[in-house]
Scaffold this motif. Structure first.
Motif, PDB file in Angstrom:
ATOM      1  N   HIS A  70       0.824  -1.207   0.000  1.00 34.01           N
ATOM      2  CA  HIS A  70       0.000   0.000   0.000  1.00 34.01           C
ATOM      3  C   HIS A  70       0.861   1.261   0.000  1.00 34.01           C
ATOM      4  O   HIS A  70       0.582   2.230  -0.709  1.00 34.01           O
ATOM      5  CB  HIS A  70      -0.922  -0.008   1.227  1.00 34.01           C
ATOM      6  N   ASP A  71       1.922   1.257   0.778  1.00 38.12           N
ATOM      7  CA  ASP A  71       2.797   2.432   0.828  1.00 38.12           C
ATOM      8  C   ASP A  71       3.450   2.696  -0.524  1.00 38.12           C
ATOM      9  O   ASP A  71       3.622   3.861  -0.921  1.00 38.12           O
ATOM     10  CB  ASP A  71       3.885   2.212   1.890  1.00 38.12           C
ATOM     11  N   THR A 116       0.951   4.421  -2.681  1.00 41.07           N
ATOM     12  CA  THR A 116       0.633   5.780  -2.249  1.00 41.07           C
ATOM     13  C   THR A 116       1.747   6.772  -2.567  1.00 41.07           C
ATOM     14  O   THR A 116       1.488   7.865  -3.070  1.00 41.07           O
ATOM     15  CB  THR A 116       0.351   5.793  -0.738  1.00 41.07           C
ATOM     16  N   TYR A 117       2.992   6.393  -2.268  1.00 43.54           N
ATOM     17  CA  TYR A 117       4.059   7.397  -2.264  1.00 43.54           C
ATOM     18  C   TYR A 117       5.135   7.206  -3.324  1.00 43.54           C
ATOM     19  O   TYR A 117       5.967   8.090  -3.498  1.00 43.54           O
ATOM     20  CB  TYR A 117       4.750   7.409  -0.892  1.00 43.54           C
ATOM     21  N   ARG A 173       0.406  -0.233  -8.800  1.00 41.20           N
ATOM     22  CA  ARG A 173      -0.955   0.310  -8.776  1.00 41.20           C
ATOM     23  C   ARG A 173      -1.873  -0.508  -9.676  1.00 41.20           C
ATOM     24  O   ARG A 173      -3.029  -0.774  -9.344  1.00 41.20           O
ATOM     25  CB  ARG A 173      -0.945   1.766  -9.218  1.00 41.20           C
ATOM     26  N   THR A 226      -6.561  -0.062  -1.312  1.00 35.14           N
ATOM     27  CA  THR A 226      -5.303   0.155  -2.038  1.00 35.14           C
ATOM     28  C   THR A 226      -5.589   0.440  -3.513  1.00 35.14           C
ATOM     29  O   THR A 226      -4.964   1.314  -4.127  1.00 35.14           O
ATOM     30  CB  THR A 226      -4.382  -1.068  -1.896  1.00 35.14           C
ATOM     31  N   GLU A 268      -6.719   3.961  -3.865  1.00 37.92           N
ATOM     32  CA  GLU A 268      -5.575   4.874  -3.865  1.00 37.92           C
ATOM     33  C   GLU A 268      -4.948   4.943  -5.253  1.00 37.92           C
ATOM     34  O   GLU A 268      -4.576   6.020  -5.738  1.00 37.92           O
ATOM     35  CB  GLU A 268      -4.538   4.389  -2.838  1.00 37.92           C
ATOM     36  N   HIS A 323      -4.662   8.287  -7.863  1.00 36.84           N
ATOM     37  CA  HIS A 323      -3.432   8.816  -8.437  1.00 36.84           C
ATOM     38  C   HIS A 323      -3.527   8.958  -9.957  1.00 36.84           C
ATOM     39  O   HIS A 323      -2.860   9.827 -10.522  1.00 36.84           O
ATOM     40  CB  HIS A 323      -2.252   7.914  -8.071  1.00 36.84           C
ATOM     41  N   CYS A 334      -7.413   2.258   5.228  1.00 37.50           N
ATOM     42  CA  CYS A 334      -7.105   2.461   3.806  1.00 37.50           C
ATOM     43  C   CYS A 334      -8.235   3.211   3.110  1.00 37.50           C
ATOM     44  O   CYS A 334      -8.012   4.185   2.369  1.00 37.50           O
ATOM     45  CB  CYS A 334      -6.906   1.110   3.095  1.00 37.50           C
ATOM     46  N   SER A 379      -8.810   6.865   4.314  1.00 36.12           N
ATOM     47  CA  SER A 379      -7.748   7.747   3.834  1.00 36.12           C
ATOM     48  C   SER A 379      -8.003   8.182   2.398  1.00 36.12           C
ATOM     49  O   SER A 379      -7.793   9.351   2.041  1.00 36.12           O
ATOM     50  CB  SER A 379      -6.390   7.040   3.941  1.00 36.12           C
ATOM     51  N   VAL A 380      -8.444   7.253   1.558  1.00 36.14           N
ATOM     52  CA  VAL A 380      -8.729   7.620   0.167  1.00 36.14           C
ATOM     53  C   VAL A 380      -9.904   8.584   0.100  1.00 36.14           C
ATOM     54  O   VAL A 380      -9.879   9.569  -0.654  1.00 36.14           O
ATOM     55  CB  VAL A 380      -9.008   6.362  -0.679  1.00 36.14           C
TER      56      VAL A 380
END
Length: 939
Positions: free
Chosen positions: A648-649, A652-653, A660, A688, A691, A695, A721, A724-725
């Protein structure tokens, strides 16, 4: 094609000289000149920031050195003007993009190589003329530059020697008398310079002076070093005294190479140096890598050499008889090896012993006896594993160099071999540019292995290049040929099987299981696998044996030892796995490895060890891809869910677009299969994937996936998760109250401190509630441990101070965020922080800095496909363009953003629409932005 005005040439063979668009450019200051020199000397490779800092400020604190380096890079781009973009920022460092003729050092090396293949006096004169004086004399206090200067000096000697020798051979010795004299004066004890001067003097009618030069060298060498000259000096003295010619070596009477050698000049030169100081050198490498061909080239260039071919020899007792035959020695009775030793005696000479691996014990014993009994003998052996003698120097021969870009493909050694062999079967077929790209892919897929490349090119007698390319997945059987007259294997499968059968049962089993790793395996993982498969043996010993047998290759880097298998060998290993009915078990082990690795990543990335976790993830991405594909082909939903949730990280980053895609692909299975509704990781997978959709700018899909995940959530991580999205999607809509609600709910159940307080703080700042924003930012700061979370916290603080109008504080926070993001590999965070920084600089009137920053921002987000964050940057760019008197381009960018569904909402009270929203292609948007940036930078 490059704009002629942006061409860049850097010259280091003398004082540093920079030419942009054909005009010289001054680069002031020794540090800045050293930065440029270090980037140029890397010849297209990325130079890490820490290496640059260590070289330029070895005694300073790293942080201050980094800041100074970034300043020098920025100013260097200013000096380069239209060529500024050639100084490229890369992950962890910088790279200088130079054309093929953009560095005089590389040009000199290329000209020398060309002249060595086909002697050409004019080419060597051009190479020699590239030196304008001592290389980088004012920068040699920088240690890496001083080392490179030594290399330049060695290259100058090689070019000079080649030029003198070529001139003598062409009957133009009179042209190089001064050059030969100067070369000898520079280093009177360098024997090649002495011999060349003697040849020049003899060829110009000065035989007595040539002999005097030889005598003086012999005396001086004895006085100053206590050494004797090589036999070449005595041979040349005899030739000069008798007037018999130039003293060249006598023809070598042994097996001669039948084809041209490509891309091995450096290896041949190294081997020549080694046999000058070592008694036994063994060229080690995989079957088909070209060991025999290189050894024969070395032998051909030696005065006295014998070649012993062991491939046709199957009986160890027959080795002495084969040696006698190679020496043209008839032994009617008595000890054959003793007779060979008597003939070799103590005279100097080279013995090449080719293909020792199938007789390694007998070859070791024979070579050991010869070295002990013949003090003047040097042995050059070839084998797939070392012989194991104490005196042995193992020289591992790598495959041919592969293309790393689309530039000068025909000059790349692996491509050149293919084209050379292809011309032999289809002499009338000149390769087109498209053909060259296909050939480049062919040689890459064949790992640069000369035998495989030769066999592939030979297949063009019956296949078109396109047909051959399509069939490379069965290269082991496709690339076959007749067995050579010396017994050598001429199919890839037979060549690999020859090595495989020499292994023990345990070694074969480990090799088979290692073949499932498509991009090598780390030492610790390989040892764990070996210990599991072969519990009663030392794992390190089995791995070392596979390396010695050239079945796997050990690569040493900052990340530790890594074992790799050439693709042709790996294909053989996979075939053997199937034949031994081990493929399912090996696949299970690969999935367990992937689950363990990604689980470790998920826990480690949250700590101060995040840079290590990021490096491991990126290094193992190809193997994780193979594991992911295995989950799909096997229907291993549970393993796939662990992989996606654990990464997941990364989604995200880290702008790892491929991961993805995995998340969204697996989410489709969860949505489409009711049986998976209650899966314990359903919410984590859907969150996930949400997210990932966010993006790429699909906010509706992101919100739908997140809400679907909440409906199925049974654990805190999955719930977190999805919440947060929902918070970042609400932020993109400008729904600030929702942002705070979702962010604080997520923060309350987060498994560890995350970015949720910072997201809420952004919403508060954008709503004008700065005190509340600072309170939330402070809450996030208190829990920030990993570099990326600290980077996020600095970014949020930068946004808050930017809204508050404190430009200095905001810039400091943005710069800290960018630096920490680079350190941690969190490329997305670095990108959004750069957006804030360049917008701030634009508002502060630092126009040039802002425009250059927007150029980087546009390139970065366009490359990652993240238009959700590119649109705000383009809107900020539009504001700057309006202030610069460029309202038309600004209106295009604003109207395109207004028409796009993935552009975040804007406050119309602050930014009213400048024109009706107009939808144009994204390629056109990028073109307008880039043209406007360059046009305003050039004003």
């Amino acid at each position: 094609m490059d704009d002629p005005g942006s061409t860049l040439r850097v010259e280091v063979l003398g004082p540093l000289r920079v030419v942009v668009g054909g005009l010289p450019v001054e680069v002031p200051g020794p540090k800045r000149r050293a930065v440029l020199a270090l980037l140029a000397l890397a010849e297209g490779r990325t130079v890490r920031v820490d290496r640059l800092v260590d070289a330029l400020w070895p005694g300073d604190v790293q942080e201050s050195g980094r800041q100074a380096l970034h300043t020098h890079i920025s100013r260097l781009r200013t000096h380069l003007g239209p060529a500024a973009a050639r100084v490229q920022t890369r992950h962890g460092g910088y790279r200088l993009d130079l054309a093929a003729d953009g560095l005089d050092l590389a040009q000199a090396r290329t000209l020398l190589a060309r002249a060595r293949e086909t002697p050409d006096l004019a080419v060597l004169k051009d190479a020699h003329a590239l030196w304008r004086g001592p290389a980088l004399a004012d920068l040699t206090d920088v240690e890496p530059i001083a080392v490179a200067v030594e290399g330049c000096a060695q290259l100058y000697r090689e070019v000079t020697d080649a030029l003198i020798a070529c001139a003598v051979g062409a009957g133009r010795a009179g042209d190089v008398v001064g050059l030969a004299t100067a070369a000898h004066a520079d280093d009177p004890l360098r024997e090649p310079a002495v011999l060349l001067l003697m040849r020049v003097l003899a060829a110009t009618g000065q035989a007595p002076e040539a002999l005097r030069t030889g005598r003086e060298y012999r005396r001086r060498l004895a006085d100053e070093t206590g050494l004797d000259p090589s036999p070449a000096l005595g041979e040349l003295e005899r030739d000069v005294a008798s007037g018999s010619g130039k003293g060249g070596p006598a023809p070598v009477e042994h097996t001669r190479p039948t084809t041209r050698l490509f891309g091995r000049e450096a290896q041949v030169a190294t081997l020549h140096r080694l046999i000058g100081s070592e008694r036994l050198v063994t060229v080690v490498g995989a079957g088909g890598v070209g060991k025999t061909r290189v050894a024969l080239e070395v032998a051909q260039r030696c005065e006295a050499s014998t070649v012993l071919l062991l491939a046709p020899v199957t009986d160890p007792a027959a080795i002495p008889h084969a040696l006698a035959a190679a020496l043209n020695l008839q032994v009617a009775q008595g000890d054959v090896l003793a007779a060979c030793i008597a003939l070799l005696g103590d005279r100097p000479g080279l013995l090449v012993v080719d293909n020792c691996e199938h007789l390694v014990d007998a070859a070791r014993d024979t070579v050991g006896v010869l070295l002990s009994a013949c003090p003047g003998l040097v042995v050059l052996a070839t084998s797939r594993e070392p012989l194991g003698l104490a005196a042995e120097y193992a020289f591992r021969l790598a495959p041919l160099a592969l293309p790393d870009s689309d530039r000068d493909l025909a000059e790349v050694p692996s491509v050149a071999v293919f084209l050379d062999r292809a011309r032999r079967v289809r002499p009338d077929a000149a390769p087109t540019p498209a053909d060259l790209h296909l050939v480049a892919d062919v040689v890459r897929r064949l790992d640069g292995m000369p035998l495989a490349i030769e066999l592939a090119a030979g297949r063009l007698s019956g296949f078109s290049l396109t047909d051959l390319h399509r069939r490379l997945d069965r290269a082991l059987d496709l690339l076959g040929g007749r067995t050579g007259g010396n017994g050598r294997h001429r199919t890839l499968r037979a060549t690999v099987e020859w090595s495989y059968e020499l292994l023990s049962d345990d070694e074969r089993r480990l090799f088979r299981y290692l073949s499932v790793f498509v991009d090598g395996v780390a030492l610790d993982d390989a040892e764990r696998l070996a210990a599991d498969l072969i519990p009663d043996t030392d794992p390190g010993a089995v791995l070392a044996r596979l390396v010695d047998a050239s079945m796997i290759d050990a690569a040493f880097a900052e990340g530790g030892t890594r074992y790799r298998i050439l693709e042709t060998l790996r294909a053989f290993g996979l075939d053997r796995l199937t034949a031994e009915h081990e493929d399912d078990d090996a696949g299970d082990r690969l999935l367990r490895w992937a689950v363990d690795l990604t689980t470790w990543f998920a826990s480690t990335v949250a700590t101060e060890r995040e840079p290590e976790a990021d490096a491991v993830l990126r290094r193992e991405l190809a193997n994780l891809r193979a594991a992911w594909q295995s989950t799909r082909s096997r229907g291993a939903i549970d393993d796939g869910a662990v992989l996606v949730a654990s990464l997941h990280d990364a989604v995200t980053y880290r702008d790892l677009i491929e991961i993805r895609g995995w998340a969204e692909e697996l989410a489709a299975d969860f949505i489409g299969d009711p049986a998976l509704a209650a899966h314990p990781r359903a919410a984590a997978v859907l969150g996930t994937a949400a997210e990932a959709a966010y993006h790429r700018g699909d906010h509706a899909t992101a919100e739908g996936l997140a809400r679907g995940g909440l409906d199925r959530a049974t654990d805190k991580f999955g719930t977190w998760c999805c919440l947060s999205v929902l918070s970042v999607v609400a932020l993109a809509r400008g729904a600030h109250a929702e942002v705070v609600e979702h962010s604080l709910a997520a923060d309350a159940i987060a498994p560890r401190p995350r970015d949720n307080p910072g997201v809420a703080a952004l919403a508060m700042a954008y709503s004008g509630e700065l005190d509340r924003a600072r309170e939330l930012q402070a809450r996030g700061r208190s829990g920030a441990v990993s570099p990326s979370m600290r980077a996020w916290n600095h970014y949020v603080a930068g946004e808050i101070e930017s809204v508050a109008g404190d430009t200095g504080a905001a810039e400091r926070h943005y710069l800290q965020a960018i630096d920490l993001a680079r350190t941690s590999g969190a490329t997305f965070l670095g990108g959004v922080a750069l957006v804030g920084l360049v917008a701030l600089r634009g508002r502060a009137g630092r126009t040039a800095d802002a425009l250059r920053g927007y150029r980087d921002v546009v390139d970065y987000f366009a490359r990652t496909g993240n238009w959700t964050h590119l649109w705000p940057a383009l809107r900020n760019l539009a504001d700057l363009l309006r202030r610069l008197g460029d309202p038309d381009d600004a209106a295009v960018l604003d109207s395109a953003a207004d028409a796009s569904s993935d552009a975040p909402a804007v406050d119309r009270a602050v930014r009213p629409p400048a024109a009706p929203a107009v939808s144009i292609s994204r390629a056109e948007v990028l073109r307008v932005a880039r043209d406007a940036i360059e046009r305003n930078l050039s004003r």
